[in-house]
Motif scaffolding. Structure first.
Motif, PDB file in Angstrom:
ATOM      1  N   LYS A  77       3.484 -23.781   1.556  1.00 12.00           N
ATOM      2  CA  LYS A  77       2.352 -24.708   1.427  1.00 12.00           C
ATOM      3  C   LYS A  77       1.664 -24.998   2.758  1.00 12.00           C
ATOM      4  CE  LYS A  77       4.239 -26.975  -2.680  1.00 12.00           C
ATOM      5  NZ  LYS A  77       4.598 -28.271  -3.320  1.00 12.00           N
ATOM      6  N   LYS A  78       1.973 -24.179   3.770  1.00 10.01           N
ATOM      7  CA  LYS A  78       1.296 -24.292   5.062  1.00 10.01           C
ATOM      8  C   LYS A  78       0.549 -23.010   5.407  1.00 10.01           C
ATOM      9  CE  LYS A  78       4.812 -27.463   6.883  1.00 10.01           C
ATOM     10  NZ  LYS A  78       5.871 -27.653   7.909  1.00 10.01           N
ATOM     11  N   TYR A  79       0.959 -21.910   4.794  1.00 11.60           N
ATOM     12  CA  TYR A  79       0.320 -20.609   4.968  1.00 11.60           C
ATOM     13  C   TYR A  79       0.127 -20.008   3.589  1.00 11.60           C
ATOM     14  CZ  TYR A  79       1.422 -21.523   9.752  1.00 11.60           C
ATOM     15  OH  TYR A  79       1.483 -22.140  10.974  1.00 11.60           O
ATOM     16  N   THR A  80      -0.949 -19.268   3.402  1.00 13.72           N
ATOM     17  CA  THR A  80      -1.293 -18.759   2.076  1.00 13.72           C
ATOM     18  C   THR A  80      -0.476 -17.532   1.733  1.00 13.72           C
ATOM     19  OG1 THR A  80      -3.532 -19.669   2.190  1.00 13.72           O
ATOM     20  CG2 THR A  80      -3.138 -17.890   0.620  1.00 13.72           C
ATOM     21  N   ASN A  81       0.448 -17.694   0.826  1.00 15.83           N
ATOM     22  CA  ASN A  81       1.300 -16.631   0.302  1.00 15.83           C
ATOM     23  C   ASN A  81       0.488 -15.875  -0.755  1.00 15.83           C
ATOM     24  OD1 ASN A  81       3.243 -15.142  -1.116  1.00 15.83           O
ATOM     25  ND2 ASN A  81       4.787 -16.747  -1.016  1.00 15.83           N
ATOM     26  N   PHE A  82       0.245 -14.585  -0.524  1.00 15.31           N
ATOM     27  CA  PHE A  82      -0.611 -13.854  -1.461  1.00 15.31           C
ATOM     28  C   PHE A  82       0.027 -12.590  -2.027  1.00 15.31           C
ATOM     29  CE2 PHE A  82      -1.719 -12.098   2.708  1.00 15.31           C
ATOM     30  CZ  PHE A  82      -1.743 -10.736   2.471  1.00 15.31           C
ATOM     31  N   GLY A  83       1.302 -12.340  -1.744  1.00 20.03           N
ATOM     32  CA  GLY A  83       1.910 -11.137  -2.296  1.00 20.03           C
ATOM     33  C   GLY A  83       3.335 -10.951  -1.816  1.00 20.03           C
ATOM     34  N   ARG A  84       3.908  -9.827  -2.225  1.00 25.32           N
ATOM     35  CA  ARG A  84       5.303  -9.544  -1.858  1.00 25.32           C
ATOM     36  C   ARG A  84       5.541  -8.044  -1.831  1.00 25.32           C
ATOM     37  NH1 ARG A  84       9.361 -12.825  -5.354  1.00 25.32           N
ATOM     38  NH2 ARG A  84       8.004 -14.464  -4.528  1.00 25.32           N
ATOM     39  N   VAL A  85       6.357  -7.625  -0.890  1.00 23.89           N
ATOM     40  CA  VAL A  85       6.748  -6.217  -0.806  1.00 23.89           C
ATOM     41  C   VAL A  85       7.590  -5.877  -2.035  1.00 23.89           C
ATOM     42  CG1 VAL A  85       8.112  -4.522   0.472  1.00 23.89           C
ATOM     43  CG2 VAL A  85       6.688  -6.179   1.709  1.00 23.89           C
ATOM     44  N   PRO A 137      -6.645 -15.979  -5.027  1.00 25.58           N
ATOM     45  CA  PRO A 137      -7.661 -14.979  -5.382  1.00 25.58           C
ATOM     46  C   PRO A 137      -8.571 -14.563  -4.229  1.00 25.58           C
ATOM     47  CG  PRO A 137      -8.140 -17.109  -6.396  1.00 25.58           C
ATOM     48  CD  PRO A 137      -6.752 -17.189  -5.862  1.00 25.58           C
ATOM     49  N   GLU A 138      -8.996 -15.510  -3.404  1.00 26.48           N
ATOM     50  CA  GLU A 138      -9.923 -15.164  -2.325  1.00 26.48           C
ATOM     51  C   GLU A 138      -9.223 -14.375  -1.228  1.00 26.48           C
ATOM     52  OE1 GLU A 138     -13.154 -15.579  -2.532  1.00 26.48           O
ATOM     53  OE2 GLU A 138     -12.840 -16.492  -4.505  1.00 26.48           O
ATOM     54  N   HIS A 139      -7.986 -14.691  -0.958  1.00 30.51           N
ATOM     55  CA  HIS A 139      -7.243 -13.956   0.060  1.00 30.51           C
ATOM     56  C   HIS A 139      -6.939 -12.533  -0.404  1.00 30.51           C
ATOM     57  CE1 HIS A 139      -6.857 -17.929   1.786  1.00 30.51           C
ATOM     58  NE2 HIS A 139      -6.297 -17.420   2.870  1.00 30.51           N
ATOM     59  N   VAL A 140      -6.566 -12.386  -1.657  1.00 29.01           N
ATOM     60  CA  VAL A 140      -6.321 -11.050  -2.196  1.00 29.01           C
ATOM     61  C   VAL A 140      -7.592 -10.219  -2.140  1.00 29.01           C
ATOM     62  CG1 VAL A 140      -5.835  -9.758  -4.317  1.00 29.01           C
ATOM     63  CG2 VAL A 140      -4.347 -11.666  -3.637  1.00 29.01           C
ATOM     64  N   GLU A 141      -8.706 -10.809  -2.511  1.00 28.19           N
ATOM     65  CA  GLU A 141      -9.976 -10.075  -2.481  1.00 28.19           C
ATOM     66  C   GLU A 141     -10.331  -9.662  -1.056  1.00 28.19           C
ATOM     67  OE1 GLU A 141     -12.981  -7.962  -3.954  1.00 28.19           O
ATOM     68  OE2 GLU A 141     -11.464  -9.029  -5.142  1.00 28.19           O
ATOM     69  N   ARG A 198       2.753  -5.946  -3.788  1.00 23.97           N
ATOM     70  CA  ARG A 198       2.110  -6.478  -4.984  1.00 23.97           C
ATOM     71  C   ARG A 198       1.229  -7.650  -4.578  1.00 23.97           C
ATOM     72  NH1 ARG A 198       0.825  -4.851  -9.786  1.00 23.97           N
ATOM     73  NH2 ARG A 198       2.941  -4.159 -10.265  1.00 23.97           N
ATOM     74  N   LEU A 199      -0.069  -7.485  -4.710  1.00 25.97           N
ATOM     75  CA  LEU A 199      -1.015  -8.569  -4.440  1.00 25.97           C
ATOM     76  C   LEU A 199      -1.080  -9.476  -5.659  1.00 25.97           C
ATOM     77  CD1 LEU A 199      -3.863  -6.422  -2.836  1.00 25.97           C
ATOM     78  CD2 LEU A 199      -2.040  -7.672  -1.654  1.00 25.97           C
TER      79      LEU A 199
END
Length: 226
Positions: free
Chosen positions: A159-167, A71-75, A64-65
């Motif tokens: 808050k150190k790496y961009t979390n953009f989704g989950r399995v 938003p920019e990472h998901v795109e 799930r994105l």
């Protein structure tokens, strides 16, 4: 440019002090309820924000994105998936009890796409089991195409790496990814696709063809500094 999710020094700390990492996972600091966003697990809803990874182990991962988080990472992930960028790419850095990293077409941990690097979109979402987060070099705004999936909670990454989704389905497929840096027989992404594009899943023949029998660790270069 090096695209590891952690600097060598940071990884050395985690490896050298496993009791600290284990304590952190067993008893994480209390967090406000708002930090744990509810993720819709219905694969029929919002199919434009579900990423399928069909792996060479014959299994499918559904992710799930979350554009509300990054938003920019998901795109970027959706753009590259639709370009076929991830098709055939291996999981080049897979650490037991930590994470599986992919997204580098060179298989070395030092490559990326031709698109510009992204500005960080750090957010309060925790790195729990199944989190999908963007890899980067030491510079915060250096994420490009590589990402990693977390096997077990790693709140030190928050808050150190961009979390953009989950399995949301197929975590067993993630657990089955071959370990190593790089693995002797790496698991690869046969096909990455967005659910709304209705792209047919790879056939068993295509999956079998994606598993070269002769790849060994000596064929690949480990990430520098590791």
């Amino acid at each position: 440019m090096l695209k590891n999710i952690l600097s060598a020094a940071a990884l050395a700390v985690l490896v050298a002090t496993p009791s600290i990492a284990q304590d952190e996972e067993a008893a994480p600091a209390p967090r406000p309820a708002s930090a744990y966003a509810t993720i819709d697990y219905n694969l029929q809803d919002d199919r434009d924000n579900i990423l399928f990874l069909d792996l060479s182990n014959g299994k499918r991962v559904a992710i799930r994105l979350m554009p509300d988080w990054a938003p920019e990472h998901v795109e970027r992930i959706k753009t590259l998936a639709r370009q076929g960028f991830y098709d055939g790419v291996i999981f080049h850095r897979v650490i037991e009890g930590f994470m599986a990293q992919t997204g580098d077409p060179t298989g070395t941990g030092q490559g990326g796409s031709e698109l510009p690097d992204l500005q960080a979109e750090f957010n309060p979402m925790p790195h729990v089991r199944g989190t999908v987060s963007m890899a980067r070099a030491q510079a915060e705004d250096s994420a490009n195409s590589q990402f990693f999936i977390v096997f077990y909670p790693r709140f030190s990454l928050d808050k150190k790496y961009t979390n953009f989704g989950r399995v949301i389905a197929g975590m067993d497929a993630v657990d089955a990814i071959h370990r190593g840096e790089p693995p002797r027989d790496p698991t690869r992404i046969v096909q990455a696709s967005i659910a709304s594009d209705n792209k047919p899943a790879p056939t068993p023949q295509e999956i079998a063809a994606s598993n070269p029998a002769s790849i060994t660790a000596t064929d690949l270069t480990a990430p520098a500094g590791e």
